[in-house]
Design an enzyme around this catalytic site. Structure first.
Site, PDB file in Angstrom:
ATOM      1  N   ARG A   1       0.810  -1.133  -0.006  1.00 42.52           N
ATOM      2  CA  ARG A   1      -0.011  -0.066  -0.142  1.00 42.52           C
ATOM      3  C   ARG A   1       0.861   1.479  -0.044  1.00 42.52           C
ATOM      4  O   ARG A   1       1.734   1.354   0.695  1.00 42.52           O
ATOM      5  CB  ARG A   1      -0.861   0.086   1.359  1.00 42.52           C
ATOM      6  CG  ARG A   1      -1.681   1.213   1.368  1.00 42.52           C
ATOM      7  CD  ARG A   1      -3.034   0.998   0.430  1.00 42.52           C
ATOM      8  NE  ARG A   1      -4.062   1.798   0.814  1.00 42.52           N
ATOM      9  CZ  ARG A   1      -5.180   2.098   0.224  1.00 42.52           C
ATOM     10  NH1 ARG A   1      -5.122   1.874  -1.016  1.00 42.52           N
ATOM     11  NH2 ARG A   1      -6.122   2.860   0.576  1.00 42.52           N
TER      12      ARG A   1
ATOM     13  N   GLY B   1     -13.745  -1.006  -6.865  1.00 44.29           N
ATOM     14  CA  GLY B   1     -15.238  -0.412  -6.520  1.00 44.29           C
ATOM     15  C   GLY B   1     -15.108   0.295  -5.188  1.00 44.29           C
ATOM     16  O   GLY B   1     -16.107   0.764  -4.894  1.00 44.29           O
TER      17      GLY B   1
ATOM     18  N   THR C   1      -9.115   0.970 -10.111  1.00 48.15           N
ATOM     19  CA  THR C   1      -8.439  -0.181  -9.472  1.00 48.15           C
ATOM     20  C   THR C   1      -8.733  -1.244 -10.195  1.00 48.15           C
ATOM     21  O   THR C   1      -9.613  -1.239 -11.029  1.00 48.15           O
ATOM     22  CB  THR C   1      -9.170  -0.190  -8.075  1.00 48.15           C
ATOM     23  OG1 THR C   1      -9.098   1.058  -7.267  1.00 48.15           O
ATOM     24  CG2 THR C   1      -8.660  -1.269  -7.115  1.00 48.15           C
TER      25      THR C   1
HETATM   26  O1  DON Z   1      -8.183   1.183  -1.427  1.00 42.18           O
HETATM   27  C1  DON Z   1      -9.190   1.674  -1.699  1.00 42.18           C
HETATM   28  O2  DON Z   1     -10.543   1.237  -0.804  1.00 42.18           O
HETATM   29  C2  DON Z   1      -9.377   2.406  -2.906  1.00 42.18           C
HETATM   30  N1  DON Z   1      -8.223   3.310  -3.136  1.00 42.18           N
HETATM   31  C3  DON Z   1      -9.701   1.528  -3.957  1.00 42.18           C
HETATM   32  C4  DON Z   1     -10.157   2.308  -5.027  1.00 42.18           C
HETATM   33  C5  DON Z   1     -11.221   1.775  -6.197  1.00 42.18           C
HETATM   34  O3  DON Z   1     -11.420   0.714  -5.744  1.00 42.18           O
HETATM   35  C6  DON Z   1     -11.680   2.395  -7.188  1.00 42.18           C
HETATM   36  N2  DON Z   1     -12.593   1.745  -7.940  1.00 42.18           N
HETATM   37  N3  DON Z   1     -13.642   2.095  -8.348  1.00 42.18           N
END
Ligand code: DON
Length: 562
Positions: free
Chosen positions: A100, A464, A373
């Site tokens: 991350r 998502g 993502t």
């Molecule tokens: O880590 C996370 O929860 C978000 N940055 C994920 C972003 C994401 O899934 C975008 N998709 N629609």
């Protein structure tokens, strides 16, 4: 009361035997087939190419990650981060590589607030300040060194080829480029590659990325550490600062992945293995399943069943908002949150005949989605597995490319709680546990997951944002109900994330009778005009030996079995 000594001895033997007997079948089972599901057919093919060259699931994961950075940069990229949940067949080891992003050393709690004390609109999303220190290359490096068998250069070769030779623009990609047109038009290098005459390129246009190919070649030659301490890192620091960001050479040199023990739970005889903090995914998933384990869902009418699923999601997401953040910075009652007794307490507040408004739940606050993502699932013929969810956060991250590198910068800083109670880009709220601090990882919803039931295995995950964990929950229930991989990814979805206190549903997810019944219970319902998520699922049925791979029909990906 302790049992009598003789009985205790027998009990210990019995438990030891049960443990060994239980461990045996999983260790001995070998699928004999491999499968990959990813958000782009060319990324799935890159993984296949590596399996054919003798690579294992971990090698394939590196090749898929690199290929996605080229052909699916809306969803992930080297200047982003993610989580890789691994299962190694030789010793049964389950572990998550936490790659991350981290807040730069110069980041501070209130960095996105304006003079009025409120978040400056867009600053944590569209500027170079939005970028956390990237973790994806370090995650790939760890995969290669500790788990893979093939040399890095071989694993990056398909991505490098795709960057040089190009790939065709699909309808989804075209729509997303159109959405980002203004940001791209302001950056010459980006406009040259991603736009034609100032607009999104026509379908089928071949996108070649020579600078990205060069960056990948440098990494293939000098190793992925070069991204952190080498020629690429120097380009990154200079480029990010030119764009107004705060990355330093020290930030990059200090970045390390962390191997973390997954969150493990149990639901109706199935073992749940999922993402630990700094993802909220595993905890929310296991908490929701613990709540549901008190009901016999199969015996209930469909509206009551959905009511209970939503009630469990809502409570899990409430706890996310209150408690969760980076485990290296905050203490969290993880064991309590995933304990069945805690879920029993939560069940006491659930009535079958009415919804409890989120405001009545003790504690604190609100969602969107899209082709941003990305997740992939890999199983190799030996039984090694990877569930990888990787991200730049929103579409193409901030949309800013670090000059000369071809790399889109993530906008993951928006996943922090910029101000307690103020919703982020996914309408998620948080408090001190997820406030910004130098070197801290922002809380995530990404939920790469393995489900091991007595009948078989599922490897699953999705993009998502705030919708992710609920999608994995629904996929888990569908898998345990005996649905196929293709049925699981296609099933219409419902969602609740505590705040906003709204039950969202995709068209066809609720029948008119269910809508009536849920409305009577007091829910505020909202039909979503578009679907959400891009679930990638691999399943393996132990009895028949059948392996399946399926990619969400909402996206343009591909699942293949080899
Ligand atoms: O880590 C996370 O929860 C978000 N940055 C994920 C972003 C994401 O899934 C975008 N998709 N629609």
């Amino acid at each position: 009361m302790m049992p009598a000594p003789r009985f205790r001895g027998a009990l210990i033997w019995f438990v030891a035997f049960a443990l060994v007997a239980n461990a045996l079948p999983a260790a001995e089972r070998v699928p004999g087939k491999a499968a990959i599901a990813s958000a782009h057919p060319l990324a799935t093919a890159a993984g296949h190419e590596i399996l054919e060259k003798g690579g294992n699931a971990f090698d394939a994961a590196v090749a898929v990650t690199a290929a996605l950075a080229v052909v699916y940069p809306t969803g992930s990229g080297l200047a982003g981060g993610g989580f890789y949940l691994l299962h190694r067949a030789s010793d049964g080891r389950d572990v998550m590589i936490d790659a991350r992003e981290k807040a730069p050393a110069a980041a501070s709690r209130d960095m996105f607030l304006g003079p009025d004390g409120n978040p400056v609109p867009g600053l944590s999303l569209n500027s170079a300040l939005a970028a956390g220190i990237a973790g994806e290359p370090a995650g790939m490096e760890h995969l290669v060194k500790e788990y893979g068998r093939l040399p890095l250069a071989l694993l990056l070769a398909p991505a490098i080829r795709l960057a040089h030779e190009g790939f065709p623009v699909t309808p989804h990609l075209r729509a997303v480029i159109e959405y980002k047109r203004e940001v791209f038009a302001k950056q010459k290098e980006v406009a040259r590659i991603w736009l034609r005459h100032g607009a999104a390129p026509p379908l089928g246009t071949v996108i070649r990325q020579p600078q990205l190919a060069r960056t990948l070649e440098t990494l293939a030659k000098h190793g992925l550490r070069d991204f952190y301490e080498g020629a690429v890192s120097r380009q990154l620091v200079a480029g990010v600062r030119q764009l107004g960001g705060i990355w330093t050479a020290e930030d990059l040199a200090a970045y390390r992945i962390v191997e973390r023990a997954p969150i493990v739970g149990e639901y109706r005889g199935a073992r749940i293995i999922s993402a630990p903090p700094p993802s909220s995914g595993g905890i929310v998933l296991v908490e929701a399943l613990n709540v549901l384990s008190g009901y016999d869902l199969a015996q209930l009418d469909s509206a009551t069943r959905k009511h209970l699923i939503i009630a469990s999601m809502k409570r899990g997401h409430r706890d996310r908002a209150v408690w969760l953040g980076d485990p290296d910075f905050v203490e969290m009652p993880v064991a309590e949150l995933i304990h069945p007794y805690y879920a029993a307490g939560l069940r006491a507040s659930i009535r079958l005949d009415r919804a409890m408004p989120s405001a009545e739940l003790p504690g604190i606050l609100p969602a969107s989605q899209g082709p941003q993502t990305t997740h992939f699932s890999v199983l190799d013929a030996e039984g090694n597995r990877v569930a990888g969810t990787i991200t730049l956060n929103f579409l193409f991250g901030s949309g800013l490319v670090v000059p000369g590198t071809g790399l889109f910068l993530n906008n993951e800083m928006d996943d922090f709680s910029k101000k307690a109670g103020v919703p982020n880009g996914f309408q998620l709220v948080g408090n001190a546990a997820n406030e910004i601090a130098p070197g801290k990882r922002m809380l995530s919803s990404m939920t790469p997951t393995f489900i091991e039931s007595p009948r078989g295995l599922m490897i699953a995950g999705s993009p998502g944002g705030s919708y992710i964990t609920g999608m994995v929950l629904l996929a888990t229930l569908d898998f345990l109900d005996g649905r196929s991989a293709a049925e699981i990814v296609a099933a219409p979805r419902i969602h609740h994330q505590y705040l906003p206190d709204v039950l969202q549903y995709e068209r066809d997810a609720l029948t008119p009778t269910e809508i009536e019944s849920l409305t009577k219970r007091g829910y505020t319902l909202r039909e979503s005009q578009r679907g959400w998520g891009n679930l990638q699922v691999v399943t393996w049925d132990y009895a028949s030996g059948r392996v399946d791979a399926a990619s969400d029909p909402r996206g343009e990906g591909e699942g293949q079995v080899y």
